[in-house]
Write a protein that holds these residues in place. Structure first.
Motif, PDB file in Angstrom:
ATOM      1  N   ASP A   1       1.998  -2.370 -13.371  1.00  0.00           N
ATOM      2  CA  ASP A   1       1.917  -2.663 -11.774  1.00  0.00           C
ATOM      3  C   ASP A   1       3.001  -1.880 -10.826  1.00  0.00           C
ATOM      4  O   ASP A   1       3.276  -2.387  -9.790  1.00  0.00           O
ATOM      5  CB  ASP A   1       2.287  -4.293 -11.817  1.00  0.00           C
ATOM      6  CG  ASP A   1       1.503  -5.235 -12.427  1.00  0.00           C
ATOM      7  OD1 ASP A   1       0.149  -4.748 -12.465  1.00  0.00           O
ATOM      8  OD2 ASP A   1       1.986  -6.297 -13.064  1.00  0.00           O
ATOM      9  N   THR A   2       2.976  -0.638 -11.337  1.00  0.00           N
ATOM     10  CA  THR A   2       4.079   0.225 -10.604  1.00  0.00           C
ATOM     11  C   THR A   2       3.274   0.367  -8.759  1.00  0.00           C
ATOM     12  O   THR A   2       4.292   0.317  -7.864  1.00  0.00           O
ATOM     13  CB  THR A   2       4.051   1.573 -11.052  1.00  0.00           C
ATOM     14  OG1 THR A   2       4.878   1.363 -12.176  1.00  0.00           O
ATOM     15  CG2 THR A   2       4.853   2.476 -10.105  1.00  0.00           C
ATOM     16  N   VAL A   3       2.094   0.741  -8.943  1.00  0.00           N
ATOM     17  CA  VAL A   3       1.456   0.911  -7.836  1.00  0.00           C
ATOM     18  C   VAL A   3       1.735  -0.234  -6.756  1.00  0.00           C
ATOM     19  O   VAL A   3       1.891  -0.246  -5.551  1.00  0.00           O
ATOM     20  CB  VAL A   3      -0.169   1.407  -7.904  1.00  0.00           C
ATOM     21  CG1 VAL A   3      -0.666   1.308  -6.405  1.00  0.00           C
ATOM     22  CG2 VAL A   3      -0.088   2.505  -8.549  1.00  0.00           C
TER      23      VAL A   3
ATOM     24  N   VAL B   1       6.064   7.137  -2.892  1.00  0.00           N
ATOM     25  CA  VAL B   1       5.801   7.105  -4.392  1.00  0.00           C
ATOM     26  C   VAL B   1       4.493   7.622  -4.774  1.00  0.00           C
ATOM     27  O   VAL B   1       3.587   7.266  -4.389  1.00  0.00           O
ATOM     28  CB  VAL B   1       6.178   5.378  -4.878  1.00  0.00           C
ATOM     29  CG1 VAL B   1       5.653   5.239  -6.208  1.00  0.00           C
ATOM     30  CG2 VAL B   1       7.354   5.031  -4.551  1.00  0.00           C
ATOM     31  N   TYR B   2       4.845   8.549  -5.957  1.00  0.00           N
ATOM     32  CA  TYR B   2       3.511   9.075  -6.289  1.00  0.00           C
ATOM     33  C   TYR B   2       3.302   8.701  -7.613  1.00  0.00           C
ATOM     34  O   TYR B   2       4.167   9.207  -8.781  1.00  0.00           O
ATOM     35  CB  TYR B   2       3.721  10.813  -6.174  1.00  0.00           C
ATOM     36  CG  TYR B   2       3.084  11.210  -4.872  1.00  0.00           C
ATOM     37  CD1 TYR B   2       1.987  12.120  -5.042  1.00  0.00           C
ATOM     38  CD2 TYR B   2       3.612  11.368  -3.922  1.00  0.00           C
ATOM     39  CE1 TYR B   2       1.339  12.606  -3.844  1.00  0.00           C
ATOM     40  CE2 TYR B   2       3.355  11.960  -2.480  1.00  0.00           C
ATOM     41  CZ  TYR B   2       2.164  12.561  -2.524  1.00  0.00           C
ATOM     42  OH  TYR B   2       1.584  13.004  -1.538  1.00  0.00           O
TER      43      TYR B   2
ATOM     44  N   THR C   1       3.979  -0.659  -3.130  1.00  0.00           N
ATOM     45  CA  THR C   1       3.238  -0.925  -2.119  1.00  0.00           C
ATOM     46  C   THR C   1       3.805  -2.269  -1.405  1.00  0.00           C
ATOM     47  O   THR C   1       4.194  -2.217  -0.190  1.00  0.00           O
ATOM     48  CB  THR C   1       1.744  -1.195  -2.467  1.00  0.00           C
ATOM     49  OG1 THR C   1       1.522  -0.167  -2.670  1.00  0.00           O
ATOM     50  CG2 THR C   1       1.027  -1.435  -0.929  1.00  0.00           C
ATOM     51  N   ALA C   2       4.122  -3.259  -2.027  1.00  0.00           N
ATOM     52  CA  ALA C   2       4.799  -4.354  -1.672  1.00  0.00           C
ATOM     53  C   ALA C   2       6.052  -4.216  -1.065  1.00  0.00           C
ATOM     54  O   ALA C   2       6.413  -4.670  -0.044  1.00  0.00           O
ATOM     55  CB  ALA C   2       4.989  -5.523  -2.769  1.00  0.00           C
ATOM     56  N   ALA C   3       6.944  -3.151  -1.719  1.00  0.00           N
ATOM     57  CA  ALA C   3       8.325  -2.902  -1.361  1.00  0.00           C
ATOM     58  C   ALA C   3       8.222  -2.131  -0.103  1.00  0.00           C
ATOM     59  O   ALA C   3       9.363  -1.753   0.432  1.00  0.00           O
ATOM     60  CB  ALA C   3       8.853  -1.952  -2.532  1.00  0.00           C
TER      61      ALA C   3
ATOM     62  N   ALA D   1       9.364  -1.954 -13.669  1.00  0.00           N
ATOM     63  CA  ALA D   1      10.562  -2.814 -13.715  1.00  0.00           C
ATOM     64  C   ALA D   1      11.650  -2.225 -12.929  1.00  0.00           C
ATOM     65  O   ALA D   1      12.549  -3.041 -12.500  1.00  0.00           O
ATOM     66  CB  ALA D   1      11.115  -2.498 -15.227  1.00  0.00           C
ATOM     67  N   SER D   2      11.482  -1.178 -12.046  1.00  0.00           N
ATOM     68  CA  SER D   2      12.563  -0.376 -11.549  1.00  0.00           C
ATOM     69  C   SER D   2      12.236   0.179 -10.130  1.00  0.00           C
ATOM     70  O   SER D   2      13.082   0.290  -9.198  1.00  0.00           O
ATOM     71  CB  SER D   2      13.223   0.506 -12.189  1.00  0.00           C
ATOM     72  OG  SER D   2      12.220   1.483 -12.629  1.00  0.00           O
ATOM     73  N   ILE D   3      10.735   0.255  -9.771  1.00  0.00           N
ATOM     74  CA  ILE D   3      10.549   0.898  -8.723  1.00  0.00           C
ATOM     75  C   ILE D   3      10.855   0.077  -7.412  1.00  0.00           C
ATOM     76  O   ILE D   3      11.218   0.680  -6.316  1.00  0.00           O
ATOM     77  CB  ILE D   3       8.999   1.109  -8.781  1.00  0.00           C
ATOM     78  CG1 ILE D   3       8.521   2.108  -7.568  1.00  0.00           C
ATOM     79  CG2 ILE D   3       8.230   0.036  -8.785  1.00  0.00           C
ATOM     80  CD1 ILE D   3       9.453   3.520  -7.649  1.00  0.00           C
TER      81      ILE D   3
END
Length: 312
Positions: free
Chosen positions: A46-48, A38-39, A52-54, A18-20
């Motif tokens: 869907d954090t990863v 980002v680790y 990645t998209a960001a 929601a925030s990454i």
């Protein structure tokens, strides 16, 4: 010949879909010359994919716990300045250039982003009380150079990062970082930075009582390891006090009657006195060991150039 310092933004994450994206975007705008890492720590959302998209460089650490993640980041990434920040979008990315500037221009080894809540909901009462209590405890023992020990927003120098033997596995990593630099007497600074409430869909991973206990447990271990003479002298004093309280009535009775009616108590008091002397002896021996370990860590630290020196 000069070159630009290498800056790395390190973002440990667990279920921060929601925030990454906002965190990566804000720090890329604030520090356009930095690499954003980002680790992921076993996220189930869907954090990863979002990170990645960001545009972040995404890596993973499978051992659960923030301390394990920070240990992996410090080992993997080579930079002159490290900015470490939580991935929950509660910290102000606009403060990052000031954190970096203090590392580079003032040769600080740790610059802490002390949280200033933008509203009451941003900093829960239990967390605020625990943070103040633990920060005061560490300040009393290791020296007051920090007002927000548990802040997850810091800038660190390369020589501090690469000479820091991390022991923590969880959220107590912030405490260990601070005590390490205080014990070695490294240059430390702090700036105030806004701290906002978590966005919708983001949940705090910190558990007030469980993680508070773990932090207290770590502090007690670090006192024993870094200040063994004070630690064992305190143990010796407590044992000696108990022995005196138990033994004085027996001595008074013996002086009056020539008898020792409570022999088990007399033996216990004697045993406590012996234990007190042993504890004090252990403190003296371990204090020499701790001094040697401290000198070795300081030599490892001094073997690396400061970021400003690297750019000359």
């Amino acid at each position: 010949m000069s070159s630009e310092p290498r800056i790395a933004v390190l973002i440990p994450c667990y279920n921060e879909a929601a925030s990454i994206a906002a965190v990566v975007r804000d720090f890329r705008a604030s520090l356009p010359q930095a690499d954003i890492f980002v680790y992921d720590n076993n996220s189930a959302d869907d954090t990863v994919a979002i990170a990645t998209a960001a545009g972040a460089i995404v890596r993973s650490e499978t051992r659960q716990g923030k301390g394990f993640v920070v240990r992996r980041m410090f080992a993997d990434i080579d930079a002159d300045v490290y900015v470490i920040v939580d991935g929950d979008d509660t910290y102000d990315a606009a403060a990052a250039p000031k954190l970096v500037e203090l590392i580079l221009k003032e040769n600080c080894d740790l610059v802490n982003g002390a949280r200033v809540p933008t509203n009451e909901a941003a900093f829960r009462a239990g967390h605020k009380f625990g943070n103040r209590l633990l920060s005061t405890l560490v300040s009393m023992i290791f020296g007051k150079r920090n007002t927000d020990m548990l802040s997850g927003y810091k800038a660190l120098s390369r020589r501090m990062v690469k000479s820091f033997p991390i022991k923590s596995s969880g959220f107590e990593i912030e405490t260990e970082l601070l005590i390490h630099v205080l014990e070695l007497g490294l240059p430390v600074d702090e700036i105030k930075t806004p701290y906002r409430e978590r966005g919708e869909g983001s949940e705090s991973k910190l558990r007030t009582y469980r993680d508070g206990f773990r932090i207290i447990w770590l502090i007690s271990h670090l006192i024993r390891d870094e200040k063994p003479l004070q630690f064992f002298a305190a143990v010796a004093a407590v044992l000696a006090l108990i022995a005196i309280l138990l033994g004085v009535p027996i001595v008074v009775t013996f002086a009056e009657t020539g008898l020792v009616p409570r022999l088990p108590t007399a033996l216990l008091a004697t045993g406590l006195v012996i234990s007190s002397l042993l504890a004090l002896t252990a403190g003296l021996v371990l204090d020499s060991v701790a001094r040697a370990r401290r000198e070795f860590k300081l030599l490892s630290y001094l073997g690396m150039a400061a970021p400003s020196a690297k750019r000359r």
